[in-house]
Design a protein around this motif. Sequence first.
Motif, mmCIF file in Angstrom:
data_model
loop_
_atom_site.group_PDB
_atom_site.id
_atom_site.type_symbol
_atom_site.label_atom_id
_atom_site.label_comp_id
_atom_site.label_asym_id
_atom_site.label_seq_id
_atom_site.Cartn_x
_atom_site.Cartn_y
_atom_site.Cartn_z
ATOM 1 N N THR A 1 13.135 30.289 -73.855
ATOM 2 C CA THR A 1 13.378 31.265 -72.733
ATOM 3 C C THR A 1 11.890 31.941 -71.918
ATOM 4 N N SER B 1 12.075 27.999 -80.710
ATOM 5 C CA SER B 1 12.694 26.521 -81.029
ATOM 6 C C SER B 1 12.420 26.105 -82.710
ATOM 7 N N TRP C 1 16.758 31.683 -67.847
ATOM 8 C CA TRP C 1 16.477 31.036 -68.206
ATOM 9 C C TRP C 1 17.172 30.548 -69.513
ATOM 10 N N ASP C 2 18.019 30.313 -69.998
ATOM 11 C CA ASP C 2 17.662 29.613 -71.649
ATOM 12 C C ASP C 2 18.136 28.262 -71.229
ATOM 13 N N ASN C 3 16.819 27.417 -72.201
ATOM 14 C CA ASN C 3 17.202 26.199 -72.984
ATOM 15 C C ASN C 3 17.936 25.816 -73.504
#
Length: 591
Positions: A170, A193, A163-165
């Motif tokens: 990640t 980030s 899942w990548d925000n």
Amino acid sequence: MDNQNKNLILATVLSFVVITVWFFLFPPEEQSPAVAEELATEQLADPSAPATGTAATTTVAISEPVQDAPRVPVETPELTGSISLLGGRIDDISLLNYNIDMGSDEIVHLLNPVGGDRDGYYAAFGWSPNAGVDTAGVPGPDTLWSLESGETLTPDSPITLVWDNGAGLTFRNTYSVDDKFMMTIDQTVTNASGTTATITPYGVLRRFTEPDDLKGFFVLHEGLVRMSDSALQELSYKDIRNEETADRIEVLESGWIGYTDHYWLTTIIPDQSQPFTSVSRLQPGEVYEADAFMPSQTLADGTDATVSTRFFVGAKEWETLREYENEQGVTGFINAIDWGWFFFLTKPIFWLLHNINAVIGNMGWSIVALTVVLKALVLPLAYKSYVSMAKMKELQPQMEKLKEEAGDDRAKLQQGMMKLYRDNKVNPASGCMPMLLQIPIFFSLYKVIFVTLELRHAPWIGWIRDLSAPDPSSILNLFGLLPYSTPEPGSLFFILSLGILPIFLGVSMWLQQKLNPAPTDPSQKMIFAWMPWVFMFMLGSFASGLVLYWITNNVITFIQQYAIMRSHGHKPDVLGNITSAFNRNKAKAEE
């Protein structure tokens, strides 16, 4: 045997009666089903929580209803089910080798999705935000993951969810499983980030309402169980409901937390060399929750971190739990079995029973063999008691004579009996030793038979197909000769439905009693005369394995006592005593 010791035995018997009657008249309160049927979650960071080091203090709250999501199958020699991509929830697990009842083909369903036919019960592994990350930037139990690798979770093929925000973080959860009941979840996060991020990994276990098959019996613990730095804690569902706030423990080095049923266990096991925060709480809607918050992870830009957590979901098999404890370092895992206050007896008794059964291959005959071993171990202590009882039996005519001479003068009778004992070097109290020795062994074996999985659905011979259940035969239908059903176990009239084993128990106690000196007091004499038949009805609803132990114990005691009496010159006339008693009763009836 003096009055004080007789009163002790009488009090023990009456305690059995009181407990039995109490549970018939005042059964444990049945809990109503919880109202909540659907759940999603969000993570809320506590501003006062530390950013690094030990686990951050977090909470998990009720949110919107869950949505359907794709699933990944789980197939092992012991487990079958699936993992939902919604939250990566482990929420569909059944035990392939355990059926819900004797004769049923339906297997045990342990974990269930929320909103399905059964009450929701699942585990999930996510992250909680701290410095530099908001709540939306971390995955939780309501996050929709994608399947990155793998098709079916098996012992030979792990799966990975990703899942990548959308903000540079990640997350990946890699699930692996062994050939028994242990899963391992590797939680990995990669930071791209452009800034430093601090987040906290956790595992959450949620149970919607209490289990339908909750026994509610005082001898068995059901509810939360956790190990915290070698300290075991057990909280019943009632205890959890009575807690006004979350029950939080800072574990320094090793432990685990989860829920235990009669035979099944689900528990989160963090890295045993790292600290974590163990939390038990009740969520709105009576959702029982157990959390493990691992140490916070601070990631600079361009770095990653992985936290490995294990999750046990399965049967409380003694050998399996012992292997996880001894070979894989899960601290105190064998204590997930409820050994009780007499653990110093229940543990070695079960160990001995287990090893005997490994040789014999039949749990019923193993209980018989175990009883022989236990009787041999306590024989040196019981020998003097049997000798004393043999001497007292020989003194019975003199005691009757003293009683006639003393009349209603109890002080004179007592003085005369004490002189008689002193002159013949007899200790009346030693006759109670066998009974006192049997009481802790009896309760320990009862605990072993009641709580251990190895006795569940274990057959013996013929009609005894489950040693953990009462004797299914019944005198009410002439032991199956009449086409009538009998009362169900636990019903008020089941105690009248005597089976073959309870009847043998009463007879064996009665025969054993014939070797003991009769009390001089008429009231006590009457109570002792009724004792075998009272026990016959009381133990009739107990597990067959326990009744089998008691019968074997009585038979061995009878043989030992009879042999010791004869070796000291006393020749018990058991059959003569029985004939005399029958003739006396017949004469009274004719009058």
